[in-house]
Enzyme design. Sequence first.
Site, PDB file in Angstrom:
ATOM      1  N   GLU A 271      -3.723 -13.467   8.504  1.00 58.34           N
ATOM      2  CA  GLU A 271      -4.353 -14.702   8.038  1.00 58.34           C
ATOM      3  C   GLU A 271      -3.846 -15.871   8.869  1.00 58.34           C
ATOM      4  OE1 GLU A 271      -3.635 -14.935   3.816  1.00 58.34           O
ATOM      5  OE2 GLU A 271      -4.713 -13.061   3.430  1.00 58.34           O
ATOM      6  N   HIS A 294      -8.033 -16.574   0.916  1.00 55.47           N
ATOM      7  CA  HIS A 294      -6.819 -16.413   0.095  1.00 55.47           C
ATOM      8  C   HIS A 294      -6.700 -17.522  -0.964  1.00 55.47           C
ATOM      9  CE1 HIS A 294      -2.586 -14.449   0.226  1.00 55.47           C
ATOM     10  NE2 HIS A 294      -2.849 -14.880  -0.992  1.00 55.47           N
TER      11      HIS A 294
HETATM   12  P1  NAI Z   1       2.517  -7.521 -10.947  1.00 62.94           P
HETATM   13  O1  NAI Z   1       3.801  -7.171 -10.319  1.00 62.94           O
HETATM   14  O2  NAI Z   1       2.502  -8.072 -12.321  1.00 62.94           O
HETATM   15  O3  NAI Z   1       1.561  -6.218 -10.938  1.00 62.94           O
HETATM   16  C1  NAI Z   1       1.504  -5.308  -9.875  1.00 62.94           C
HETATM   17  C2  NAI Z   1       1.230  -3.937 -10.481  1.00 62.94           C
HETATM   18  O4  NAI Z   1       1.007  -3.016  -9.427  1.00 62.94           O
HETATM   19  C3  NAI Z   1       2.411  -3.402 -11.293  1.00 62.94           C
HETATM   20  O5  NAI Z   1       1.978  -2.999 -12.563  1.00 62.94           O
HETATM   21  C4  NAI Z   1       2.927  -2.241 -10.451  1.00 62.94           C
HETATM   22  O6  NAI Z   1       3.491  -1.210 -11.226  1.00 62.94           O
HETATM   23  C5  NAI Z   1       1.657  -1.798  -9.760  1.00 62.94           C
HETATM   24  N1  NAI Z   1       1.900  -1.031  -8.551  1.00 62.94           N
HETATM   25  C6  NAI Z   1       2.843  -1.239  -7.587  1.00 62.94           C
HETATM   26  N2  NAI Z   1       2.743  -0.313  -6.618  1.00 62.94           N
HETATM   27  C7  NAI Z   1       1.722   0.492  -6.963  1.00 62.94           C
HETATM   28  C8  NAI Z   1       1.149   1.630  -6.358  1.00 62.94           C
HETATM   29  N3  NAI Z   1       1.606   2.112  -5.192  1.00 62.94           N
HETATM   30  N4  NAI Z   1       0.125   2.236  -7.006  1.00 62.94           N
HETATM   31  C9  NAI Z   1      -0.360   1.760  -8.198  1.00 62.94           C
HETATM   32  N5  NAI Z   1       0.154   0.671  -8.814  1.00 62.94           N
HETATM   33  C10 NAI Z   1       1.182   0.044  -8.193  1.00 62.94           C
HETATM   34  O7  NAI Z   1       1.787  -8.508  -9.937  1.00 62.94           O
HETATM   35  P2  NAI Z   1       0.573  -9.496 -10.250  1.00 62.94           P
HETATM   36  O8  NAI Z   1       1.079 -10.807 -10.689  1.00 62.94           O
HETATM   37  O9  NAI Z   1      -0.422  -8.812 -11.078  1.00 62.94           O
HETATM   38  O10 NAI Z   1       0.006  -9.698  -8.770  1.00 62.94           O
HETATM   39  C11 NAI Z   1      -0.497  -8.602  -7.999  1.00 62.94           C
HETATM   40  C12 NAI Z   1      -0.608  -9.010  -6.544  1.00 62.94           C
HETATM   41  O11 NAI Z   1      -1.632  -9.979  -6.394  1.00 62.94           O
HETATM   42  C13 NAI Z   1       0.650  -9.731  -6.031  1.00 62.94           C
HETATM   43  O12 NAI Z   1       1.586  -8.832  -5.548  1.00 62.94           O
HETATM   44  C14 NAI Z   1       0.112 -10.601  -4.939  1.00 62.94           C
HETATM   45  O13 NAI Z   1       0.251  -9.913  -3.723  1.00 62.94           O
HETATM   46  C15 NAI Z   1      -1.362 -10.779  -5.257  1.00 62.94           C
HETATM   47  N6  NAI Z   1      -1.746 -12.157  -5.542  1.00 62.94           N
HETATM   48  C16 NAI Z   1      -2.730 -12.721  -4.797  1.00 62.94           C
HETATM   49  C17 NAI Z   1      -3.143 -14.008  -5.048  1.00 62.94           C
HETATM   50  C18 NAI Z   1      -4.272 -14.605  -4.281  1.00 62.94           C
HETATM   51  O14 NAI Z   1      -4.329 -15.805  -4.134  1.00 62.94           O
HETATM   52  N7  NAI Z   1      -5.184 -13.827  -3.786  1.00 62.94           N
HETATM   53  C19 NAI Z   1      -2.499 -14.839  -6.058  1.00 62.94           C
HETATM   54  C20 NAI Z   1      -1.517 -14.124  -6.847  1.00 62.94           C
HETATM   55  C21 NAI Z   1      -1.139 -12.849  -6.561  1.00 62.94           C
END
Ligand code: NAI
Length: 413
Positions: A271, A294
């Site tokens: 990005e 993003h």
């Molecule tokens: P979170 O940590 O609450 O949830 C992530 C989930 O993914 C967890 O339940 C975890 O167990 C699961 N996980 C991890 N590795 C895995 C795998 N290999 N297979 C299956 N499940 C797996 O995180 P949250 O807050 O839900 O955010 C998720 C992602 O969204 C963040 O890591 C971030 O990269 C992205 N994000 C993007 C934004 C944007 O502006 N586009 C804004 C906020 C977050």
Amino acid sequence: MASQPPTSFPKDQIKILLLENIHQSAVTLFKAEGFQVESVSTALKEKELVEKIRDAHVIGIRSKTQLRDLPLSEGKRLLAVGAFCIGTNQIDLDSANKRGVPVFNAPFSNTRSVAELMISEIIALSRQLGDRSSEVHQGIWKKVATGSWEVRGKTLGIVGYGHIGSQIGIIAEMLGMTVLFYDRVTKLPLGNNKPMATLPDLLANSDFVTLHVPETPQTKNMIGEDELALMKKGSYLLNASRGTVVVIPALAAAIKRGHLAGAAIDVFPEEPEANGEGFKTELQGLPNVILTPHVGGSTSEAQESIGREVATSLIRYINQGTTTGAVNFPHVDLPTEPGRITHRILNVHKNVPGVLRDINNIVSNRNANIEAQVLATDSNIGYLIMDLGQDVSEDVKLGIASLPNSIKTRILY
Ligand code: NAI
């Protein structure tokens, strides 16, 4: 016995350096504490960062600043880092941990914003809204129903059922969707959301697949040619997690051959660092593909809330030593008892045998009375908060700070 220090460490000497246009809500909270705040609107390159960090007690960044080992090693006064965002891949967390510097982020502040965007995109993809809108902008009137569907009764598959994924699951059910999810760990299903045992099971049974996993070695290229082939013909893929999770050329190919009916992509493997023209992706120009820069978590509400959440964690750490919620540090929270006149010593040390014994020896050699003490460790470090009588605390602090395994020692009056 050491003489009592005349005053507390003056708050107006605590310097907070905020980069990348961090929200005013954080600045307001820091200023109310009496801290010095310097705000810079952009990210800094490593050379400038190394210069600036030398003076700072706290540095606040968002996703663009690369806080690697070199700048951290120059931050000799650094007490803590604020990641005013969700992801912390831009920070060398291990280096910060070993230097006794906790990193605080804002894990929930933009959850709702991302969830709302995904819901809107599920409907927009289903109605080919992006294409219809750009046609009318170009003067083309193309009123068609073919390829447009209601989302009611369709199946949404959520990969990564964390904060964002589970929130989407709840809202999607309110729209009448069936919700499946797949997560690496067992999660409590909310509402009627249904866990799937494997990723292939989820992919094969979903009309929409939305990705909400973090960036890890396991999630790199998680959705490539093979996984896209498992998805239903005419289904849709949404990614607002991290760009590395989807193999873009494979996605472009799946759309070109009509296997997928569309995609909404908010994050890309590479990005741009700044807003401007010239961004390129193989997905440009493909039918029913919504591309956004993003912006999943980019709302005014989220920015305000991130500013407040991270600033509050940093203030609690500076004033009380509380590390609850830190992403790279043992969690310790020792409440202060009103009316009790004690001093608080905060000590980060290498997690090797005998440190607590040495610390307790220092305390007992000075006949000090420990009013309260909490220790938590991880594989590298131990973090101790200790409340002592005021008459001996400075002396004890100096003793503890001079132990060979001490990394950082602070006293709060
Ligand atoms: P979170 O940590 O609450 O949830 C992530 C989930 O993914 C967890 O339940 C975890 O167990 C699961 N996980 C991890 N590795 C895995 C795998 N290999 N297979 C299956 N499940 C797996 O995180 P949250 O807050 O839900 O955010 C998720 C992602 O969204 C963040 O890591 C971030 O990269 C992205 N994000 C993007 C934004 C944007 O502006 N586009 C804004 C906020 C977050």
